[in-house]
Design a protein around this motif. Structure first.
Motif, PDB file in Angstrom:
ATOM      1  N   ASP A  95      23.589   0.387  41.677  1.00  0.00           N
ATOM      2  CA  ASP A  95      24.054  -0.916  41.209  1.00  0.00           C
ATOM      3  C   ASP A  95      25.070  -1.506  42.175  1.00  0.00           C
ATOM      4  O   ASP A  95      25.873  -0.801  42.794  1.00  0.00           O
ATOM      5  N   MET A  96      25.039  -2.817  42.262  1.00  0.00           N
ATOM      6  CA  MET A  96      26.024  -3.577  43.047  1.00  0.00           C
ATOM      7  C   MET A  96      26.955  -4.257  42.044  1.00  0.00           C
ATOM      8  O   MET A  96      26.511  -5.036  41.191  1.00  0.00           O
ATOM      9  N   LEU A  97      28.242  -3.937  42.111  1.00  0.00           N
ATOM     10  CA  LEU A  97      29.200  -4.383  41.101  1.00  0.00           C
ATOM     11  C   LEU A  97      30.310  -5.202  41.739  1.00  0.00           C
ATOM     12  O   LEU A  97      30.980  -4.738  42.658  1.00  0.00           O
ATOM     13  N   THR A  98      30.508  -6.414  41.218  1.00  0.00           N
ATOM     14  CA  THR A  98      31.650  -7.225  41.614  1.00  0.00           C
ATOM     15  C   THR A  98      32.695  -7.188  40.520  1.00  0.00           C
ATOM     16  O   THR A  98      32.396  -7.431  39.340  1.00  0.00           O
ATOM     17  N   LEU A  99      33.921  -6.884  40.908  1.00  0.00           N
ATOM     18  CA  LEU A  99      35.081  -6.884  40.020  1.00  0.00           C
ATOM     19  C   LEU A  99      35.977  -8.044  40.430  1.00  0.00           C
ATOM     20  O   LEU A  99      36.424  -8.112  41.576  1.00  0.00           O
ATOM     21  N   ASP A 100      36.223  -8.961  39.508  1.00  0.00           N
ATOM     22  CA  ASP A 100      37.048 -10.146  39.779  1.00  0.00           C
ATOM     23  C   ASP A 100      38.170 -10.141  38.746  1.00  0.00           C
ATOM     24  O   ASP A 100      37.917 -10.080  37.539  1.00  0.00           O
ATOM     25  N   VAL A 109      50.785 -16.145  39.401  1.00  0.00           N
ATOM     26  CA  VAL A 109      49.408 -15.658  39.315  1.00  0.00           C
ATOM     27  C   VAL A 109      48.912 -15.193  40.672  1.00  0.00           C
ATOM     28  O   VAL A 109      49.260 -15.767  41.708  1.00  0.00           O
ATOM     29  N   ALA A 110      48.075 -14.155  40.639  1.00  0.00           N
ATOM     30  CA  ALA A 110      47.266 -13.768  41.802  1.00  0.00           C
ATOM     31  C   ALA A 110      45.843 -13.537  41.326  1.00  0.00           C
ATOM     32  O   ALA A 110      45.601 -13.174  40.168  1.00  0.00           O
ATOM     33  N   ASP A 111      44.892 -13.729  42.235  1.00  0.00           N
ATOM     34  CA  ASP A 111      43.469 -13.679  41.910  1.00  0.00           C
ATOM     35  C   ASP A 111      42.748 -12.993  43.070  1.00  0.00           C
ATOM     36  O   ASP A 111      42.991 -13.320  44.236  1.00  0.00           O
ATOM     37  N   SER A 112      41.885 -12.032  42.758  1.00  0.00           N
ATOM     38  CA  SER A 112      41.194 -11.306  43.824  1.00  0.00           C
ATOM     39  C   SER A 112      39.888 -10.739  43.300  1.00  0.00           C
ATOM     40  O   SER A 112      39.708 -10.569  42.085  1.00  0.00           O
ATOM     41  N   ALA A 113      38.969 -10.425  44.212  1.00  0.00           N
ATOM     42  CA  ALA A 113      37.673  -9.859  43.834  1.00  0.00           C
ATOM     43  C   ALA A 113      37.177  -8.939  44.921  1.00  0.00           C
ATOM     44  O   ALA A 113      37.514  -9.103  46.106  1.00  0.00           O
ATOM     45  N   ILE A 114      36.358  -7.970  44.510  1.00  0.00           N
ATOM     46  CA  ILE A 114      35.760  -7.023  45.447  1.00  0.00           C
ATOM     47  C   ILE A 114      34.378  -6.630  44.926  1.00  0.00           C
ATOM     48  O   ILE A 114      34.167  -6.525  43.713  1.00  0.00           O
ATOM     49  N   THR A 115      33.437  -6.435  45.831  1.00  0.00           N
ATOM     50  CA  THR A 115      32.109  -5.943  45.474  1.00  0.00           C
ATOM     51  C   THR A 115      31.936  -4.538  46.031  1.00  0.00           C
ATOM     52  O   THR A 115      32.239  -4.291  47.203  1.00  0.00           O
ATOM     53  N   VAL A 116      31.458  -3.636  45.178  1.00  0.00           N
ATOM     54  CA  VAL A 116      31.246  -2.242  45.577  1.00  0.00           C
ATOM     55  C   VAL A 116      29.833  -1.826  45.189  1.00  0.00           C
ATOM     56  O   VAL A 116      29.190  -2.435  44.330  1.00  0.00           O
ATOM     57  N   ILE A 117      29.354  -0.769  45.825  1.00  0.00           N
ATOM     58  CA  ILE A 117      28.067  -0.176  45.481  1.00  0.00           C
ATOM     59  C   ILE A 117      28.324   1.100  44.688  1.00  0.00           C
ATOM     60  O   ILE A 117      29.140   1.934  45.084  1.00  0.00           O
ATOM     61  N   VAL A 118      27.649   1.240  43.583  1.00  0.00           N
ATOM     62  CA  VAL A 118      27.792   2.413  42.720  1.00  0.00           C
ATOM     63  C   VAL A 118      26.743   3.444  43.125  1.00  0.00           C
ATOM     64  O   VAL A 118      25.545   3.163  43.085  1.00  0.00           O
TER      65      VAL A 118
END
Length: 255
Positions: A95-100, A109-118
């Motif tokens: 699975d390809m998972l994006t966490l935002d 406020v701060a805002d960030s995102a990353i995509t990882v492979i499971v």
């Protein structure tokens, strides 16, 4: 309205950025085969409570959302790329998972995102993540005092187009401060030398996101999750940065 922050205010924003970065680092380490998306949301919720922070998502209800979001984390899997609403789904190998994630600490406020492979990566997924990561790096490098928003947009687009990906400009980067979303809008494609001036004190989230074989998106039945129109996978990377006289400062850096 575009607001510029003083050097003292940018210093006050550092704890929010550090917290958001720490949460994403922890969640990425917990994203494994068999882990439920609701568990990841619960971990983020626990970290918010422990820090005394506030979620930017749980009551968030913009015009494009079907209802208040109701969770503290966006979890977008495979063909989902933005605004993924956590639900009862256990991650699978490949699975390809994006966490935002966005949160407020002491009113900033701060805002960030990353995509990882499971689990086991697919080469095409690793390539898409690499392109998106390099596009974020290019966008940040272009965020120089005296420049323009179009410089950021053009730098992001150049990386994506060179690797053969098309670009959707419906959603992109944005101003960050006391609230999660503000001016200016920062599209992921544009012309250098155009748009809002990048003055010292401007705090923005830069967030390239690309789909493997389309730039068209559709809204899921949950009223929030945005998916590719053709079922191809997506990747999304984001950092909150401040424009300083010495160049861009990443506030949401991860360990």
């Amino acid at each position: 309205m575009i607001e510029l922050r003083t050097p003292a205010e940018i210093e006050q924003m550092r704890p929010a950025g550090a917290f958001v970065g720490a949460v994403l680092t922890e969640l990425a380490s917990r994203a494994a085969v068999g882990v439920n998306l609701l568990k990841l949301d619960a971990i983020a919720h626990d970290m918010i409570r422990a820090r005394g922070a506030e979620s930017c998502y749980i009551t968030y209800h913009p015009s494009f959302g079907a209802s208040p979001f109701g969770k503290v984390l966006c979890t977008s899997v495979n063909d989902a790329v933005l605004h993924g609403l956590p639900h009862d789904y256990r991650l699978r190998d490949g699975d390809m998972l994006t966490l935002d994630f966005a949160a407020s600490v002491d009113g900033w406020v701060a805002d960030s995102a990353i995509t990882v492979i499971v689990g086991t990566p697919r080469p095409q997924d690793a390539r898409l993540i690499d392109t998106t990561t390099r596009a974020l790096d290019a966008g940040i490098a272009a965020a120089q005092p005296g420049g323009r928003v179009g410089d950021i947009s053009a730098a992001i687009a150049a990386v994506a187009l060179a690797d053969g990906y098309s670009i959707n400009t419906d959603f992109g980067g944005h101003g960050v401060g006391r609230t999660m979303h503000g001016d200016p809008h920062i599209p992921n494609n544009g012309r250098p030398g155009r748009g809002v001036h990048l003055d010292p004190g401007l705090v923005i989230a830069i967030e390239p996101w690309f789909l493997e074989s389309t730039n068209k998106i559709v809204t899921d039945r949950d009223g929030w999750t945005l998916r590719s129109a053709d079922g191809s996978r997506g990747a999304h990377m984001e950092h909150t940065i401040a424009i300083t006289p010495d160049g861009p400062l990443i506030l949401s850096a991860r360990a």
